[in-house]
Design a protein around this motif. Structure first.
Motif, PDB file in Angstrom:
ATOM      1  N   THR A  99       0.851  -1.176   0.000  1.00 29.17           N
ATOM      2  CA  THR A  99       0.000   0.000   0.000  1.00 29.17           C
ATOM      3  C   THR A  99       0.892   1.234   0.000  1.00 29.17           C
ATOM      4  N   ASP A 100       0.303   2.411  -0.080  1.00 31.57           N
ATOM      5  CA  ASP A 100       1.135   3.617  -0.070  1.00 31.57           C
ATOM      6  C   ASP A 100       1.422   4.066   1.365  1.00 31.57           C
ATOM      7  N   ASN A 103       0.765   6.828   3.037  1.00 36.91           N
ATOM      8  CA  ASN A 103      -0.333   7.439   3.789  1.00 36.91           C
ATOM      9  C   ASN A 103      -1.294   6.389   4.328  1.00 36.91           C
ATOM     10  N   ASP A 104      -1.631   5.411   3.498  1.00 36.61           N
ATOM     11  CA  ASP A 104      -2.536   4.351   3.934  1.00 36.61           C
ATOM     12  C   ASP A 104      -1.887   3.516   5.034  1.00 36.61           C
ATOM     13  N   MET A 105      -0.615   3.201   4.865  1.00 33.94           N
ATOM     14  CA  MET A 105       0.089   2.414   5.871  1.00 33.94           C
ATOM     15  C   MET A 105       0.111   3.156   7.202  1.00 33.94           C
ATOM     16  N   GLY A 149      -2.023   5.366   8.293  1.00 28.56           N
ATOM     17  CA  GLY A 149      -3.378   5.315   8.842  1.00 28.56           C
ATOM     18  C   GLY A 149      -3.735   3.961   9.427  1.00 28.56           C
ATOM     19  N   LYS A 150      -3.294   2.893   8.770  1.00 29.33           N
ATOM     20  CA  LYS A 150      -3.573   1.543   9.287  1.00 29.33           C
ATOM     21  C   LYS A 150      -2.879   1.332  10.628  1.00 29.33           C
ATOM     22  N   SER A 204      -4.711   2.916  13.410  1.00 31.33           N
ATOM     23  CA  SER A 204      -6.000   2.312  13.765  1.00 31.33           C
ATOM     24  C   SER A 204      -5.870   0.979  14.510  1.00 31.33           C
ATOM     25  N   ALA A 260       3.583  11.411   5.497  1.00 34.20           N
ATOM     26  CA  ALA A 260       2.383  10.643   5.860  1.00 34.20           C
ATOM     27  C   ALA A 260       1.840  11.090   7.215  1.00 34.20           C
ATOM     28  N   PHE A 262      -1.811  12.659   7.857  1.00 31.10           N
ATOM     29  CA  PHE A 262      -2.701  12.069   8.862  1.00 31.10           C
ATOM     30  C   PHE A 262      -3.205  13.142   9.828  1.00 31.10           C
ATOM     31  N   THR A 317      -5.643  15.511   8.040  1.00 35.74           N
ATOM     32  CA  THR A 317      -6.898  14.881   7.650  1.00 35.74           C
ATOM     33  C   THR A 317      -7.729  14.428   8.836  1.00 35.74           C
TER      34      THR A 317
END
Length: 119
Positions: A13-14, A16-18, A20-21, A24, A83, A87, A90
């Motif tokens: 994944t990219d 930013n997604d990493m 965010g994961k 979470s 990232a 985060f 956003t």
């Protein structure tokens, strides 16, 4: 760290997604992620875990450190810093990213998966 438990972090994944994961994952899983994925020593991890436990370290701050370490390992520190900024903007400040696609609804068309027009 498993998909079925909802705490997996895909490596394809990219950044930013990493990031965010990682943010979470449940608080109780942070120690395991620190041990398995970061270069931190056991005493350094113990300081973080004890800080979260006694309230001197906010879980969000510990996860930020974890997310930065994991994203940095896969994408480099510059991407990890970017990232983290994305985060914060956003999810903490509620900003809308610049690259969100926009769509225009067409009111005369019946509802379906094709009822919008990009533009």
């Amino acid at each position: 760290m498993s998909k079925s438990l909802g705490n997996h972090i895909p490596i394809n994944t990219d950044a930013n997604d990493m990031f965010g994961k990682v943010m979470s994952i449940p608080d109780f899983a942070m120690g395991q992620f620190f041990r398995l994925v970061t270069p931190l020593t056991p005493p350094e991890i113990a300081v973080i875990e004890n800080g979260v436990k006694d309230g001197s370290v906010h879980p969000r701050d510990a996860k930020m450190k974890l997310a930065s370490a994991i994203v940095g390992a896969f994408y480099g520190q510059a991407e990890a810093e970017t990232a983290q900024k994305v985060f914060i903007e956003t999810f903490q400040k509620g900003s809308v990213p610049d690259d969100v696609p926009s769509s225009k609804l067409i009111p005369d068309k019946p509802p379906s998966i094709y009822w919008w027009s990009r533009g």
